[in-house]
Scaffold this motif. Structure first.
Motif, PDB file in Angstrom:
ATOM      1  N   LEU A 292       0.834  -1.208   0.000  1.00 53.84           N
ATOM      2  CA  LEU A 292       0.000   0.000   0.000  1.00 53.84           C
ATOM      3  C   LEU A 292       0.864   1.253   0.000  1.00 53.84           C
ATOM      4  O   LEU A 292       0.538   2.240  -0.667  1.00 53.84           O
ATOM      5  N   GLN A 293       1.988   1.195   0.726  1.00 54.20           N
ATOM      6  CA  GLN A 293       2.869   2.368   0.788  1.00 54.20           C
ATOM      7  C   GLN A 293       3.403   2.721  -0.593  1.00 54.20           C
ATOM      8  O   GLN A 293       3.579   3.908  -0.920  1.00 54.20           O
ATOM      9  N   ALA A 294       3.642   1.704  -1.413  1.00 48.98           N
ATOM     10  CA  ALA A 294       4.124   1.965  -2.772  1.00 48.98           C
ATOM     11  C   ALA A 294       3.098   2.784  -3.552  1.00 48.98           C
ATOM     12  O   ALA A 294       3.450   3.700  -4.303  1.00 48.98           O
ATOM     13  N   GLY A 295       1.816   2.463  -3.376  1.00 45.35           N
ATOM     14  CA  GLY A 295       0.773   3.220  -4.040  1.00 45.35           C
ATOM     15  C   GLY A 295       0.668   4.639  -3.504  1.00 45.35           C
ATOM     16  O   GLY A 295       0.533   5.604  -4.278  1.00 45.35           O
ATOM     17  N   ILE A 296       0.733   4.786  -2.183  1.00 47.30           N
ATOM     18  CA  ILE A 296       0.660   6.120  -1.574  1.00 47.30           C
ATOM     19  C   ILE A 296       1.840   6.975  -2.029  1.00 47.30           C
ATOM     20  O   ILE A 296       1.675   8.156  -2.374  1.00 47.30           O
ATOM     21  N   ASN A 297       3.027   6.382  -2.052  1.00 48.66           N
ATOM     22  CA  ASN A 297       4.219   7.126  -2.490  1.00 48.66           C
ATOM     23  C   ASN A 297       4.108   7.548  -3.958  1.00 48.66           C
ATOM     24  O   ASN A 297       4.559   8.625  -4.344  1.00 48.66           O
ATOM     25  N   GLN A 298       3.501   6.683  -4.777  1.00 49.12           N
ATOM     26  CA  GLN A 298       3.305   7.016  -6.192  1.00 49.12           C
ATOM     27  C   GLN A 298       2.379   8.224  -6.331  1.00 49.12           C
ATOM     28  O   GLN A 298       2.636   9.117  -7.154  1.00 49.12           O
ATOM     29  N   ILE A 299       1.328   8.247  -5.533  1.00 49.51           N
ATOM     30  CA  ILE A 299       0.414   9.393  -5.557  1.00 49.51           C
ATOM     31  C   ILE A 299       1.170  10.675  -5.219  1.00 49.51           C
ATOM     32  O   ILE A 299       1.024  11.702  -5.895  1.00 49.51           O
ATOM     33  N   LYS A 300       1.984  10.615  -4.177  1.00 44.37           N
ATOM     34  CA  LYS A 300       2.702  11.809  -3.738  1.00 44.37           C
ATOM     35  C   LYS A 300       3.742  12.253  -4.771  1.00 44.37           C
ATOM     36  O   LYS A 300       3.955  13.454  -4.964  1.00 44.37           O
ATOM     37  N   ARG A 301       4.372  11.304  -5.454  1.00 38.63           N
ATOM     38  CA  ARG A 301       5.323  11.656  -6.513  1.00 38.63           C
ATOM     39  C   ARG A 301       4.621  12.339  -7.675  1.00 38.63           C
ATOM     40  O   ARG A 301       5.113  13.313  -8.248  1.00 38.63           O
ATOM     41  N   HIS A 303       1.439  13.722  -7.730  1.00 36.30           N
ATOM     42  CA  HIS A 303       0.460  14.785  -7.474  1.00 36.30           C
ATOM     43  C   HIS A 303       0.831  15.693  -6.308  1.00 36.30           C
ATOM     44  O   HIS A 303       0.097  16.641  -6.040  1.00 36.30           O
ATOM     45  N   GLY A 304       1.908  15.411  -5.615  1.00 35.57           N
ATOM     46  CA  GLY A 304       2.315  16.236  -4.489  1.00 35.57           C
ATOM     47  C   GLY A 304       1.709  15.783  -3.182  1.00 35.57           C
ATOM     48  O   GLY A 304       2.416  15.486  -2.223  1.00 35.57           O
ATOM     49  N   THR A 305       0.383  15.697  -3.146  1.00 39.88           N
ATOM     50  CA  THR A 305      -0.309  15.228  -1.941  1.00 39.88           C
ATOM     51  C   THR A 305      -1.444  14.292  -2.339  1.00 39.88           C
ATOM     52  O   THR A 305      -1.950  14.345  -3.476  1.00 39.88           O
ATOM     53  N   VAL A 306      -1.859  13.470  -1.398  1.00 41.20           N
ATOM     54  CA  VAL A 306      -3.002  12.590  -1.646  1.00 41.20           C
ATOM     55  C   VAL A 306      -4.260  13.424  -1.855  1.00 41.20           C
ATOM     56  O   VAL A 306      -5.106  13.107  -2.705  1.00 41.20           O
ATOM     57  N   MET A 307      -4.378  14.531  -1.115  1.00 45.02           N
ATOM     58  CA  MET A 307      -5.564  15.373  -1.237  1.00 45.02           C
ATOM     59  C   MET A 307      -5.673  15.972  -2.632  1.00 45.02           C
ATOM     60  O   MET A 307      -6.766  16.067  -3.201  1.00 45.02           O
ATOM     61  N   ASP A 308      -4.541  16.369  -3.230  1.00 40.67           N
ATOM     62  CA  ASP A 308      -4.577  16.890  -4.602  1.00 40.67           C
ATOM     63  C   ASP A 308      -5.016  15.809  -5.586  1.00 40.67           C
ATOM     64  O   ASP A 308      -5.756  16.079  -6.539  1.00 40.67           O
ATOM     65  N   PHE A 309      -4.534  14.594  -5.381  1.00 42.70           N
ATOM     66  CA  PHE A 309      -4.957  13.466  -6.224  1.00 42.70           C
ATOM     67  C   PHE A 309      -6.466  13.263  -6.111  1.00 42.70           C
ATOM     68  O   PHE A 309      -7.162  13.083  -7.130  1.00 42.70           O
ATOM     69  N   LEU A 310      -6.980  13.296  -4.889  1.00 44.64           N
ATOM     70  CA  LEU A 310      -8.405  13.079  -4.679  1.00 44.64           C
ATOM     71  C   LEU A 310      -9.240  14.168  -5.336  1.00 44.64           C
ATOM     72  O   LEU A 310     -10.204  13.875  -6.056  1.00 44.64           O
ATOM     73  N   THR A 311      -8.885  15.398  -5.093  1.00 42.72           N
ATOM     74  CA  THR A 311      -9.731  16.501  -5.558  1.00 42.72           C
ATOM     75  C   THR A 311      -9.558  16.816  -7.040  1.00 42.72           C
ATOM     76  O   THR A 311     -10.528  17.129  -7.727  1.00 42.72           O
ATOM     77  N   LYS A 312      -8.328  16.710  -7.548  1.00 42.68           N
ATOM     78  CA  LYS A 312      -8.070  17.106  -8.930  1.00 42.68           C
ATOM     79  C   LYS A 312      -8.224  15.946  -9.912  1.00 42.68           C
ATOM     80  O   LYS A 312      -8.768  16.122 -11.013  1.00 42.68           O
ATOM     81  N   GLU A 313      -7.746  14.755  -9.544  1.00 39.47           N
ATOM     82  CA  GLU A 313      -7.810  13.608 -10.458  1.00 39.47           C
ATOM     83  C   GLU A 313      -9.112  12.831 -10.299  1.00 39.47           C
ATOM     84  O   GLU A 313      -9.725  12.430 -11.281  1.00 39.47           O
ATOM     85  N   LEU A 314      -9.497  12.579  -9.045  1.00 39.61           N
ATOM     86  CA  LEU A 314     -10.670  11.741  -8.797  1.00 39.61           C
ATOM     87  C   LEU A 314     -11.945  12.551  -8.610  1.00 39.61           C
ATOM     88  O   LEU A 314     -13.016  11.984  -8.416  1.00 39.61           O
ATOM     89  N   LYS A 315     -11.827  13.879  -8.644  1.00 37.91           N
ATOM     90  CA  LYS A 315     -12.989  14.775  -8.566  1.00 37.91           C
ATOM     91  C   LYS A 315     -13.801  14.566  -7.290  1.00 37.91           C
ATOM     92  O   LYS A 315     -15.038  14.555  -7.308  1.00 37.91           O
ATOM     93  N   VAL A 316     -13.093  14.394  -6.182  1.00 37.16           N
ATOM     94  CA  VAL A 316     -13.752  14.174  -4.897  1.00 37.16           C
ATOM     95  C   VAL A 316     -14.167  15.517  -4.293  1.00 37.16           C
ATOM     96  O   VAL A 316     -13.360  16.442  -4.212  1.00 37.16           O
ATOM     97  N   ASP A 317     -15.418  15.590  -3.876  1.00 34.56           N
ATOM     98  CA  ASP A 317     -15.920  16.749  -3.138  1.00 34.56           C
ATOM     99  C   ASP A 317     -15.742  16.439  -1.652  1.00 34.56           C
ATOM    100  O   ASP A 317     -16.567  15.748  -1.050  1.00 34.56           O
ATOM    101  N   ILE A 318     -14.647  16.917  -1.078  1.00 35.21           N
ATOM    102  CA  ILE A 318     -14.291  16.567   0.304  1.00 35.21           C
ATOM    103  C   ILE A 318     -15.373  17.010   1.285  1.00 35.21           C
ATOM    104  O   ILE A 318     -15.750  16.258   2.204  1.00 35.21           O
TER     105      ILE A 318
END
Length: 328
Positions: A292-301, A303-318
């Motif tokens: 799982l850490q490999a996936g989390i690290n890939q997101i951070k590489r 997109h910068g942060t997981v939150m940016d991945f969620l909101t910008k790529e996955l279109k999550v309304d937090i």
């Protein structure tokens, strides 16, 4: 329920008590490790917990059987002089499944709790018994999201509770390790490296990213919950899906990892014979932090942060996610 009573107050007592359900009989019990006096209340929904009459009172620790329905799910309010909390079984008593879990009761970094009975993660649903389906209908599970590849779901189609009105086949193929040919090829290589690579693909491959974008579109629809999302083992594709949902709800990374790794406890009976026979295959059937850490690290590489991945790529309304799924 008395609306003036806050469901969570004071000491975080849900770390000291849990509801257990027998997989076959579905009999319930309270496991508690509290030195003070305590009282337990029950209802068929969190909103309907009757705080006027306890179903059980006691003092100190132990395991106590509960006289509640075997066919319908119950929710419990636990009160002590130091705190108040809501409980239900985290691990659902599915005789035909191993890794079916409620994300409810998990605490966020801001001190809020995920609502019980809304979001469920699971492994394959092809062997659920009639009693299992009745139990899921009592929740009631309304939507089922299947991350398995088409050949997986065709070979072992879901058994759905009568309450399920919406079904969503969203194939995520990098997590399909079920065929003998794939497993045989894997065993000729470094399987740990393959599993890490697969988790990176889950959050970087365009098809996988689209699948998780669809997941969040469903989750953010008020009509979808209570919903269950699953794959074959409930640890890789469903594991990444659960991690992303928990991140969106504000759960810290250490708690997310703990939830991910708990699959090992529930899947031991399912895969222990295979692992004993083919020890090199152990990583295929195991949740490891580095995966799982490999996936989390890939997101951070990427997109910068997981939150940016969620909101910008996955279109999550937090804000919407937290309004729907977190207790006040």
């Amino acid at each position: 329920m008395n609306k003036s009573i806050s469901m969570y107050q004071g000491e975080d007592i849900n770390l000291k008590a849990r509801i257990l359900r027998d997989k076959q009989s579905k009999a319930a019990s309270l496991e508690i490790d509290i030195s003070d006096e305590w009282a337990l209340y029950a209802g068929f929904s969190v909103e309907d917990i009757d705080f006027t009459t306890p179903i059980l009172k006691g003092k100190g620790k132990g395991i106590f059987p509960l006289n509640v329905s075997l066919t319908a799910r119950s929710y419990f309010g636990l009160m002590t002089p130091k705190g108040r909390s809501v409980l239900a079984e985290r691990h659902l008593p599915m005789a035909g499944s191993y890794n079916f879990r409620d994300l409810g009761g998990i605490k966020t970094a801001e001190g809020r709790y995920i609502k019980w009975g809304k979001l469920f993660r699971g492994d394959d649903m092809s062997n659920l018994t009639d009693e299992d389906l009745t139990y899921l209908s009592s929740i009631p599970i309304t939507s089922v999201i299947d991350f398995r590849a088409e050949n997986e779901s065709r070979r072992a189609p879901d058994k759905l509770p009568p309450s399920a009105r919406f079904t969503y086949p969203i194939a995520i193929t990098p997590g399909n390790l079920s065929s003998e040919g794939i497993q045989a090829n894997l065993l000729k290589s470094n399987v740990n490296l393959h599993m890490k690579h697969m988790n990176r693909l889950l959050v970087s491959d365009p098809v996988c990213v689209r699948a998780f974008r669809i997941l969040f579109a469903i989750v953010q629809n008020n009509l979808s919950a209570p919903l269950a999302f699953h794959c074959s083992a409930g640890k890789d594709r469903a594991g990444m899906g659960a991690a992303l949902i928990l991140f969106a709800l504000g759960v810290d990374e250490a708690t997310i990892m703990e939830d991910y790794l708990s699959s090992n406890k529930y899947l031991e009976d399912k895969y222990s014979n295979i692992i004993n026979k083919y020890p090199r295959a152990e990583p295929i059937f195991t949740a490891k932090k580095m995966f799982l850490q490999a996936g989390i690290n890939q997101i951070k590489r990427d997109h910068g942060t997981v939150m940016d991945f969620l909101t910008k790529e996955l279109k999550v309304d937090i804000v919407r996610m937290r309004r729907i799924y977190l207790d006040k």
